[in-house]
Design a protein around this motif. Structure first.
Motif, PDB file in Angstrom:
ATOM      1  N   ASP A 475     -20.079  -0.359  -1.480  1.00 10.57           N
ATOM      2  CA  ASP A 475     -20.948  -1.541  -1.585  1.00 10.57           C
ATOM      3  C   ASP A 475     -22.391  -1.126  -1.865  1.00 10.57           C
ATOM      4  O   ASP A 475     -22.808  -0.004  -1.594  1.00 10.57           O
ATOM      5  CB  ASP A 475     -20.833  -2.477  -0.370  1.00 10.57           C
ATOM      6  N   ASP A 476     -23.130  -2.035  -2.463  1.00  5.02           N
ATOM      7  CA  ASP A 476     -24.471  -1.784  -2.993  1.00  5.02           C
ATOM      8  C   ASP A 476     -24.445  -0.842  -4.206  1.00  5.02           C
ATOM      9  O   ASP A 476     -25.490  -0.465  -4.720  1.00  5.02           O
ATOM     10  CB  ASP A 476     -25.422  -1.204  -1.931  1.00  5.02           C
ATOM     11  N   GLY A 477     -23.255  -0.402  -4.610  1.00  8.07           N
ATOM     12  CA  GLY A 477     -23.164   0.343  -5.861  1.00  8.07           C
ATOM     13  C   GLY A 477     -23.448   1.833  -5.763  1.00  8.07           C
ATOM     14  O   GLY A 477     -23.839   2.449  -6.735  1.00  8.07           O
ATOM     15  N   GLN A 510     -27.268   8.801  -5.813  1.00 12.55           N
ATOM     16  CA  GLN A 510     -26.321   7.698  -5.695  1.00 12.55           C
ATOM     17  C   GLN A 510     -24.884   8.200  -5.503  1.00 12.55           C
ATOM     18  O   GLN A 510     -23.979   7.425  -5.252  1.00 12.55           O
ATOM     19  CB  GLN A 510     -26.394   6.845  -6.963  1.00 12.55           C
ATOM     20  N   LYS A 571     -26.644   0.811 -14.337  1.00  8.55           N
ATOM     21  CA  LYS A 571     -27.329  -0.125 -13.420  1.00  8.55           C
ATOM     22  C   LYS A 571     -26.836  -1.554 -13.619  1.00  8.55           C
ATOM     23  O   LYS A 571     -26.609  -2.286 -12.687  1.00  8.55           O
ATOM     24  CB  LYS A 571     -28.839  -0.079 -13.674  1.00  8.55           C
ATOM     25  N   SER A 583     -25.792  -6.997 -11.887  1.00 10.32           N
ATOM     26  CA  SER A 583     -26.209  -5.638 -11.541  1.00 10.32           C
ATOM     27  C   SER A 583     -25.040  -4.914 -10.881  1.00 10.32           C
ATOM     28  O   SER A 583     -24.138  -5.564 -10.308  1.00 10.32           O
ATOM     29  CB  SER A 583     -27.406  -5.669 -10.590  1.00 10.32           C
ATOM     30  N   GLN A 585     -25.147  -3.278  -8.229  1.00  9.99           N
ATOM     31  CA  GLN A 585     -25.220  -3.552  -6.792  1.00  9.99           C
ATOM     32  C   GLN A 585     -24.484  -4.851  -6.443  1.00  9.99           C
ATOM     33  O   GLN A 585     -23.640  -4.880  -5.546  1.00  9.99           O
ATOM     34  CB  GLN A 585     -26.688  -3.648  -6.378  1.00  9.99           C
ATOM     35  N   GLU A 586     -24.800  -5.881  -7.199  1.00  8.54           N
ATOM     36  CA  GLU A 586     -24.176  -7.175  -6.905  1.00  8.54           C
ATOM     37  C   GLU A 586     -22.672  -7.120  -7.202  1.00  8.54           C
ATOM     38  O   GLU A 586     -21.856  -7.662  -6.460  1.00  8.54           O
ATOM     39  CB  GLU A 586     -24.850  -8.260  -7.750  1.00  8.54           C
ATOM     40  N   ASN A 589     -20.864  -5.329  -4.434  1.00  8.80           N
ATOM     41  CA  ASN A 589     -20.760  -6.165  -3.244  1.00  8.80           C
ATOM     42  C   ASN A 589     -19.721  -7.270  -3.441  1.00  8.80           C
ATOM     43  O   ASN A 589     -19.015  -7.625  -2.500  1.00  8.80           O
ATOM     44  CB  ASN A 589     -22.132  -6.746  -2.880  1.00  8.80           C
TER      45      ASN A 589
END
Lengths: 758, 158
Positions: A475-477, A510, A571, A583, A585-586, A589
């Motif tokens: 999660d959060d990538g 990352q 990204k 994104s 990240q999204e 999630n």
């Protein structure tokens, strides 16, 4: 490329540099049982009786185990892929002890002091045999090191146990004798390299405990966690499913930890007593009772035309595996297969070898793994040939060296995709201003000499090494990268993360690399044979590409667009035609949010059908003091072709470190034994490794080729870097003094007395 | 015997065996940066400061440190971090097992020697063994660290 060929800081740098408790002993349970080992004072003996009654009365002694208490199966400690080419010739404890230091009893107590006190009270009665100490006399000696009937071989290695021959092999390419007869010049020389201690700063150590599920967990400073799982299973006679091996940070390995060592003792004690235990080898034990480089004596004959074209090489290697056969058959192979192909244009070659047992400490793996020894012989005789012919040694090499796009008959007929050896040598000459320097300069009190050598190694073991990795989108990538390769300080956790970051177009931060736990990490043969960057690196590339596809497929579901419309730049996930974007990240999630979400995990494994050699050229400038014979390396220049350099800092440090070890091998390091078989060099007092005053200036550069089969064009670097110092320094000393020392190390005594023996 | 040693500014009172080495005492009390690499006072891994002077904790009885002050890497967080930055940027820690002892000696050297030459640095640190790096990366890191206040852009920052 954004992440490749960069001086990325090691992921564990700040933990290590702030002294965090990340090594085996730091993690051991504080009040666990302590194991100390009673060792044989005799080089060859049979235990007639062991009386532990008095010792057991010492308060705090938990148990004392002898050969009567351990399983009877024989196994090997060699960390190699099953079926191992090393004989199953040892037990956890044996009634026969085969070298000074061989294990006699395990004393288990509440603390070290108590264990040592009890150890002194064990009475052992031995029937002492005459030991076999000189490996040159081993074959057909009346003393037989392995007389036991339950000795077991898994592979055909030319073994003749009753003749003390652990393995034997011959490789022939055309008719050497016939070609030799046509040569203008034929030289025959004998070279002798010694057993060297790997001398990593962290000695051998392990601890064990029983976990929640009643299984055996062993935490160990090892390069080969998955092989250790098999070794423990063999030794303890319990299924592998009952065993978990965890590798924390390792304080150096250099091959020493490619052989199992004290894991079997901690595991046995804990399994037997169902209590946590630890074993920490002292420096003395690590010197005298673990493993070392194989001592080898090599007879080489070289034939050439008078214009310096090498026509044929005939090499015979005799290798001393010591009391047990770990890595015996394989190390000796490299002495020929990774030295003769350097002169690939020869018309004929023969490489034959014998590996013999003696009553000395077991040999094992040490950086270079036989190639170091073989290249000392072959590079030295090429230097001697140059001197005999009056041809410059660099020029002689340009005339004869292996080149790109050749097939190498003495290197398993592999095709050479990538080779910048010629550029390496040219660059090294430029760095040291070779053209303006004579090979010998008289400086008054001192005399200065120049010497050169070239080298090759492999990148993993072709068709044998297998590496898997698993990468997960979190999660959060961010990503977690699970590997089974073992970072032993070399930085593979970082190098592999750089590759993943390059593939996934993100920052190295990352990528979280997860070190080895055999329960959770994907299988990897381990970090040895210069395999990790090349073999595990390729599985990282494969797995990351799979994950990228998964991300795009999943995004197409979440965004409800065609996968072909989606682009992912690391990204943002964008579908331009559909005017949709999310994104990473999204996206990540949402993957974890249930509903339409899906957890994304990709794994891949890799086996390479070839083992592309990295190359290196090294030139040594050495001063010899006329009065004392003191030899100092002033300047050492080295140029490496490891394909694409993944981490510029770490590749450079690997090279400098390998050269420093090579200088130690060339000048000081020499494991030797008393006439009764006791090792003389059992501490840093007697076994001198180079300090920062001994290495002069080491200057390193890279000349890259591009290896199509490697990740981003990379080959290996870990081992090739140790090979050039011995032959280059021997030649430099010979140029300076007129004396060719063919028995390592090249000491002031040998130089002053012009005596090439011990 | 009862001893009181101030370690990294905190008083530790303990009842110890009279032959207990400072190295074992420190590890027992959780100062795990202190490593043992040999038994013959050769490797420098266990270097700590006794009243601000570097010593080998393997060659010091903890009883002799009664009433004295000991500093380990754990107690030098800020100074050590400044040097660690340069080590990390060279990749010169490698396995890291010898790093704590080296850092203790480098920071002691900085206080003791004014503008040391390369030769002086090598001599001061000769007792700190390292098998991984060949010492060159360490020397680069040390030199850059010692010159860090002398203007100009540092190579390590690039």
């Amino acid at each position: 490329m954004k992440q490749i060929n960069k001086p990325t800081v090691k992921k564990d740098a700040y933990a290590l540099l702030s002294g965090q408790p990340v090594f085996t002993e730091d993690l051991a349970l504080k009040d666990c049982l302590v194991i100390k080992i009673l060792r044989s004072p005799h080089a060859y003996a049979k235990i007639l009786n062991i009386d532990t009654t008095i010792a057991m009365r010492i308060p705090g002694v938990e148990a004392i185990f002898t050969y009567k208490d351990v399983p009877s199966s024989r196994f090997t400690l060699a960390g190699q892929t099953y079926p191992e080419p090393s004989p199953y010739d040892r037990k956890i404890l044996d009634q026969i002890v085969r070298y000074v230091g061989d294990e006699v009893a395990l004393v288990v107590a509440c603390n070290e002091e108590t264990a040592l006190k009890a150890m002194k009270l064990i009475k052992v009665e031995y029937e002492v045999y005459e030991p076999l100490l000189d490996f040159r006399k081993a074959i057909d000696n009346k003393i037989i090191v392995h007389n036991e009937d339950d000795y077991k071989l898994l592979c055909e290695i030319g073994n003749e146990r009753l003749r003390n021959i652990c393995s034997h092999d011959v490789t022939i390419y055309n008719d050497v004798d016939e070609i030799m007869r046509t040569c203008d010049i034929v030289l025959t020389r004998t070279y002798h390299t010694k057993a060297n201690a790997q001398a990593m700063m962290e000695t051998m150590r392990s601890f064990a405990y029983i976990d929640t599920y009643g299984r055996l967990s062993c935490v160990s400073s090892t390069q080969v966690p998955f092989h250790i799982r098999r070794i423990l299973s063999n030794a303890l006679e319990i299924p592998k499913s009952k065993i978990r091996v965890i590798k924390p940070r390792i304080g150096g390995g250099f091959g020493a930890k490619q052989t199992g060592c004290c894991e079997i003792f901690a595991a046995f004690v804990t399994w037997k007593l169902k209590k946590p235990s630890k074993i920490i080898y002292s420096r003395e034990e690590t010197f005298t009772a673990s493993n070392s480089r194989h001592e080898m004596q090599m007879q080489v004959t070289i034939g050439a035309s008078k214009d310096g074209i090498i026509q044929a090489i005939d090499l015979y290697t005799l290798s001393n595996t010591g009391a047990y056969g770990e890595h015996g058959s394989t190390t000796v192979g490299l002495s020929g297969h990774k030295s003769l192909p350097l002169y690939n244009h020869i018309k004929a070659a023969r490489f034959s070898c014998d590996v013999v047992y003696t009553n000395t400490m077991t040999a094992g793996a040490y950086r270079g793994y036989g190639a170091t020894q073989g290249q000392f012989a072959v590079e030295s005789i090429v230097n001697e040939l140059a001197d005999e012919l009056g041809i410059d040694p660099c020029e002689l090499r340009f005339k004869n060296m292996v080149k790109e796009n050749e097939t190498m008959p003495m290197y398993y007929n592999e095709f050479l995709n990538s080779c910048a050896l010629d550029r390496c040598l040219a660059k090294a000459m430029e760095m040291i201003d070779y053209k303006n320097k004579p090979l010998r300069v008289d400086l008054g009190d001192k005399v200065r000499g120049l010497g050169v050598a070239i080298s090759m190694q492999g990148s993993g073991i072709a068709n044998v090494d297998i590496a898997a990795v698993e990468i997960k989108l979190q999660d959060d990538g961010f990503y977690t990268l699970a590997i089974g390769a073992t970072d032993m300080g070399t930085g593979c956790d970082t190098v592999l993360a750089q590759m993943a970051a390059e593939c996934l177009e993100c920052d190295v931060d990352q990528i979280v690399t997860q070190g080895v736990d055999t329960d959770f990490s994907p299988y990897d043969t381990g970090s040895y044979a210069s395999a990790t960057t090349y073999v595990t690196g390729m599985s990282v590339v494969k797995a990351c590409n799979l994950l990228k596809h998964q991300i795009i497929d999943e995004a197409s579901v979440l965004l409800n667009v065609e996968p072909e419309h989606i682009s992912f730049d690391g990204k943002m996930i964008i579908a331009i035609e559909d005017d949709k974007a999310i994104s990473l990240q999204e996206f990540a999630n949402r993957c974890f949010a249930g509903g339409k979400g899906k957890v994304l995990i990709a794994s891949a494994s890799h086996v390479s059908p070839t083992s592309p050699p990295p190359f290196m050229a090294g030139i040594a400038e050495v001063d010899v003091d006329k009065l004392t014979g003191k030899i100092s390396v002033n300047d050492y220049v080295a140029v490496v072709d490891c394909g694409t350099v993944i981490n510029t800092n770490l590749a450079r440090i690997q090279t400098e470190g390998g050269i420093a070890q090579g200088i130690g091998m060339a000048l000081f390091e020499d494991i030797s034994y008393t006439p009764k078989g006791m090792m003389r060099n059992n501490s840093f007092m007697q076994y001198k490794i180079p300090t920062r005053l001994d290495v002069g200036s080491i200057r390193v550069a890279f000349e890259s080729s591009y290896e199509d089969n490697g990740p981003f064009g990379a080959k290996s670097i870990g081992e090739v870097v140790i090979n050039t110092p011995s032959p280059a320094i021997a030649s430099a000393v010979a140029h300076a003094t007129g004396t060719y020392i063919r028995t390592l190390p090249i000491t002031p005594q040998k130089v002053l007395l012009q005596k090439d023996e011990d | 015997m009862k001893i009181n040693i101030r370690v990294n500014g905190k008083m530790i009172s303990d009842d110890v065996a009279c032959d207990m080495l400072l190295l074992d005492f420190l590890r027992y009390h959780g100062f795990y940066s202190v490593k043992r690499g040999c038994e013959t006072s050769n490797c420098g891994l266990c270097t700590v400061w006794l009243d601000n002077k570097p010593i080998l904790s393997c060659s010091m009885l903890c009883a002799k440190c009664d009433g004295h002050e000991i500093t380990t890497l754990e107690g030098l967080k800020k100074d050590a971090e400044a040097f660690a930055y340069f080590m990390a940027n060279e990749g010169a820690e490698q396995c890291g097992f010898c790093s704590p002892g080296l850092i203790m000696n480098v920071l002691a050297m900085e206080k003791e020697l004014q503008h040391p030459t390369e030769e002086m640095i090598k001599n001061y640190l000769a007792g700190n063994l390292c098998r991984c790096t060949g010492y060159m990366g360490q020397l680069r890191a040390i030199t850059k660290y010692l010159n860090r206040h002398q203007g100009g852009k540092n190579e390590a920052d690039q």
